[in-house]
Design a protein around this motif. Structure first.
Motif, short mmCIF file in Angstrom:
data_model
loop_
_atom_site.label_atom_id
_atom_site.label_comp_id
_atom_site.label_asym_id
_atom_site.label_seq_id
_atom_site.Cartn_x
_atom_site.Cartn_y
_atom_site.Cartn_z
N THR A 276 0.79 -1.20 0.09
CA THR A 276 0.09 -0.06 0.02
C THR A 276 1.04 1.39 0.04
O THR A 276 0.40 2.33 0.36
CB THR A 276 -0.96 -0.12 1.10
OG1 THR A 276 -0.18 -0.22 2.32
CG2 THR A 276 -2.11 -0.81 1.02
N SER A 277 2.01 1.12 -0.52
CA SER A 277 2.93 2.25 -0.33
C SER A 277 2.50 3.24 -1.72
O SER A 277 1.87 2.87 -2.60
CB SER A 277 4.44 2.08 -0.52
OG SER A 277 4.58 1.50 -1.74
N SER A 278 3.00 4.29 -1.63
CA SER A 278 2.83 5.31 -2.93
C SER A 278 3.17 4.47 -4.16
O SER A 278 2.74 4.54 -5.41
CB SER A 278 3.61 6.72 -2.79
OG SER A 278 3.35 7.11 -1.81
N LYS A 279 4.38 3.98 -4.08
CA LYS A 279 5.09 3.19 -5.46
C LYS A 279 4.09 2.17 -5.79
O LYS A 279 3.99 1.93 -6.95
CB LYS A 279 6.34 2.82 -4.99
CG LYS A 279 7.14 2.12 -6.11
CD LYS A 279 8.64 2.08 -5.75
CE LYS A 279 9.59 1.60 -6.86
NZ LYS A 279 9.85 0.30 -6.74
N ASP A 280 3.58 1.41 -4.70
CA ASP A 280 2.53 0.30 -5.22
C ASP A 280 1.48 0.85 -5.98
O ASP A 280 1.01 0.29 -6.99
CB ASP A 280 2.17 -0.53 -3.93
CG ASP A 280 3.28 -1.16 -3.09
OD1 ASP A 280 4.13 -1.84 -3.87
OD2 ASP A 280 3.34 -0.99 -1.76
N ALA A 281 0.97 2.04 -5.57
CA ALA A 281 -0.04 2.70 -6.02
C ALA A 281 0.29 3.15 -7.50
O ALA A 281 -0.60 2.86 -8.35
CB ALA A 281 -0.51 3.72 -5.32
N LEU A 282 1.37 3.73 -7.54
CA LEU A 282 1.83 4.09 -9.00
C LEU A 282 2.08 2.87 -9.82
O LEU A 282 1.58 2.72 -11.17
CB LEU A 282 2.91 5.11 -8.98
CG LEU A 282 2.58 6.52 -8.28
CD1 LEU A 282 3.94 7.02 -7.98
CD2 LEU A 282 1.63 7.10 -9.03
N ASN A 283 2.52 1.77 -9.29
CA ASN A 283 2.53 0.65 -10.33
C ASN A 283 1.43 0.05 -10.66
O ASN A 283 1.08 -0.48 -11.65
CB ASN A 283 3.28 -0.43 -9.47
CG ASN A 283 4.91 -0.35 -9.18
OD1 ASN A 283 5.47 0.37 -10.07
ND2 ASN A 283 5.47 -0.96 -8.32
N LEU A 284 0.20 0.27 -9.70
CA LEU A 284 -1.02 -0.36 -10.00
C LEU A 284 -1.60 0.54 -11.00
O LEU A 284 -2.34 0.04 -11.88
CB LEU A 284 -1.81 -0.33 -8.74
CG LEU A 284 -3.18 -0.68 -8.64
CD1 LEU A 284 -3.45 -2.21 -9.41
CD2 LEU A 284 -3.89 -1.00 -7.47
N VAL A 285 -1.49 1.73 -10.99
CA VAL A 285 -2.09 2.89 -12.01
C VAL A 285 -2.03 2.36 -13.23
O VAL A 285 -2.46 2.31 -14.42
CB VAL A 285 -1.56 4.22 -11.71
CG1 VAL A 285 -2.00 5.16 -13.00
CG2 VAL A 285 -2.23 4.85 -10.21
N LYS A 286 -0.34 1.91 -13.46
CA LYS A 286 -0.01 1.45 -14.93
C LYS A 286 -0.78 0.19 -15.42
O LYS A 286 -0.74 0.03 -16.69
CB LYS A 286 1.50 1.34 -14.78
CG LYS A 286 2.52 2.24 -14.69
CD LYS A 286 4.07 1.73 -14.71
CE LYS A 286 4.88 2.44 -13.74
NZ LYS A 286 6.06 1.77 -13.14
N LEU A 287 -1.10 -0.46 -14.61
CA LEU A 287 -1.89 -1.71 -14.92
C LEU A 287 -3.57 -1.54 -15.22
O LEU A 287 -4.13 -2.42 -15.48
CB LEU A 287 -1.90 -2.70 -13.91
CG LEU A 287 -0.22 -3.31 -13.43
CD1 LEU A 287 -0.48 -4.28 -12.22
CD2 LEU A 287 0.40 -3.71 -14.69
N CYS A 288 -3.71 -0.15 -14.89
CA CYS A 288 -5.22 0.10 -15.04
C CYS A 288 -5.55 0.76 -16.50
O CYS A 288 -6.74 1.13 -16.55
CB CYS A 288 -5.67 0.96 -13.70
SG CYS A 288 -5.44 0.11 -12.37
#
Ligand code: SF4
Length: 351
Positions: A276-288
């Motif tokens: 749930t870090s900011s990096k995790d969120a940005l990685n997830l954005v790329k998959l969306c």
């Protein structure tokens, strides 16, 4: 399948052509096979004597060769929030579970069905993954869960089930033929008539089977149990990612979207200090962004023998806000049925 070689087989496993061949071999007209299938599939018969439009001698022939092996309710638990978890015993003594998740306010009554006894994918956070994989369920055993839980839905909520999710025990795509057969059965207009758009298959991510599902004429929804947005983290909690990495999965999901035009869901359990870090969120954005996605952030529920703990609400909010800022559709789902181990990842026949 050769019917003759199988004594006392569950008749619900026999295809119409095989049944017709068997019936004709007994000197009966072939059209009776269609009638039998109608009794089973459209009227939910679980006894030959319910088939009142068949002559008695044919019913006796059927009884001598076949049987019904329906699943049986073994134990029912009701959560404070209305969720009902049912453990079923199968004819060979194995147990499985299904969960009824009511949402009375919006008249949504969802059944979460199991597709296998145990699971071979050993995701590290999941109670079912700790169980030995025993076997896949046949289509009738999947539909039985629907029928028995639908009875509960009528009794407790005076309503019919409105949605089916293959999110219980097992990986549905690894029991592909039986799951598809069950979906045909559930959606048959002359029987249960569940609209395909109200059925969701949730997968840990097996690319070649996602591609196969995309090519099916029947259009169901797809959810990916994502839980980590980079390969290293995902490998560490979901071994299936080692052979079906995110790049391969994204290609398969894009194909699924192109064929079906259905928004894909990502299930994302929020683990403390893990994803749930900011990096995790940005990685997830790329998959969306390659196709329309809804991210369901799910509260983690403790599972015995698993070291993960749930992320705090502040961490989840911060994470969700980053996704929203990047125009990702996101919901934060409160877990249902936690007090009875009926929540996501908790099904392990504990009763
Ligand atoms: S999360 Fe799903 S795929 Fe993974 S072990 Fe549990 S039941 Fe199997």
């Amino acid at each position: 399948m050769r019917v003759k070689d199988n004594i006392a087989i569950d008749i619900r496993k026999v295809s119409e052509p095989d049944l017709k061949e068997f019936i004709q071999s007994k000197g009966q007209p072939g059209y009776r096979a269609k009638q039998i299938i109608e009794w089973i599939r459209h009227k939910g018969a679980t006894d030959f004597d319910q088939m009142t439009n068949l002559p008695k001698d044919l019913r006796e022939i059927l009884k001598a060769e076949f049987t019904f092996l329906p699943i049986q309710i073994d134990h029912v638990q009701k959560s404070k929030d209305g969720t009902i978890k049912t453990r079923f015993v199968l004819h060979d003594g194995y147990y499985i579970e299904a969960v009824l998740i009511p949402s009375v306010a919006d008249k949504r009554y969802t059944i979460c069905v199991s597709s296998q006894v145990g699971c071979s994918l050993t995701c590290s956070f999941c109670a079912t993954g700790q169980m030995k994989m025993q076997r896949g369920l046949d289509a009738a055993e999947i539909v039985d869960q629907y029928r028995l839980v639908n009875d509960q839905c009528r009794t407790h909520f005076n309503a019919e089930l409105t949605n089916v999710v293959f999110m219980g025990m097992g990986e549905p795509l690894l029991n592909y033929n039986n799951v598809m057969e069950a979906i045909h059965w559930l959606t048959d207009q002359r029987g249960i008539a569940m609209p395909p758009r109200r059925i969701t298959i949730s997968t840990a991510g097996i690319a070649k089977l996602i591609l196969r599902l995309a090519d099916e004429p029947i259009r169901v929804n797809l959810a990916l149990s994502l839980h980590a947005a980079d390969d290293e983290k995902r490998n560490s909690i979901m071994p299936i990612n080692e052979t079906n990495n995110l790049e391969v999965l994204m290609r398969a999901l894009r194909y699924f979207y192109e064929k079906n035009k259905r928004r894909i869901s990502y299930e994302y359990i929020a683990f403390d200090q893990f994803n749930t870090s900011s990096k995790d969120a940005l990685n997830l954005v790329k998959l969306c962004h390659p196709f329309p996605v809804l991210v369901n952030i799910i509260e983690y529920n403790p599972v015995e023998g698993v070291s993960f703990t749930k992320a705090g609400s502040e961490a989840i909010d911060r994470f969700a806000r980053i996704l929203l800022k990047h125009r990702v559709n996101v919901t934060v789902r409160k877990s249902r049925g936690k007090d009875i181990d009926a929540a996501c990842g908790q099904l392990a026949n504990k009763g």
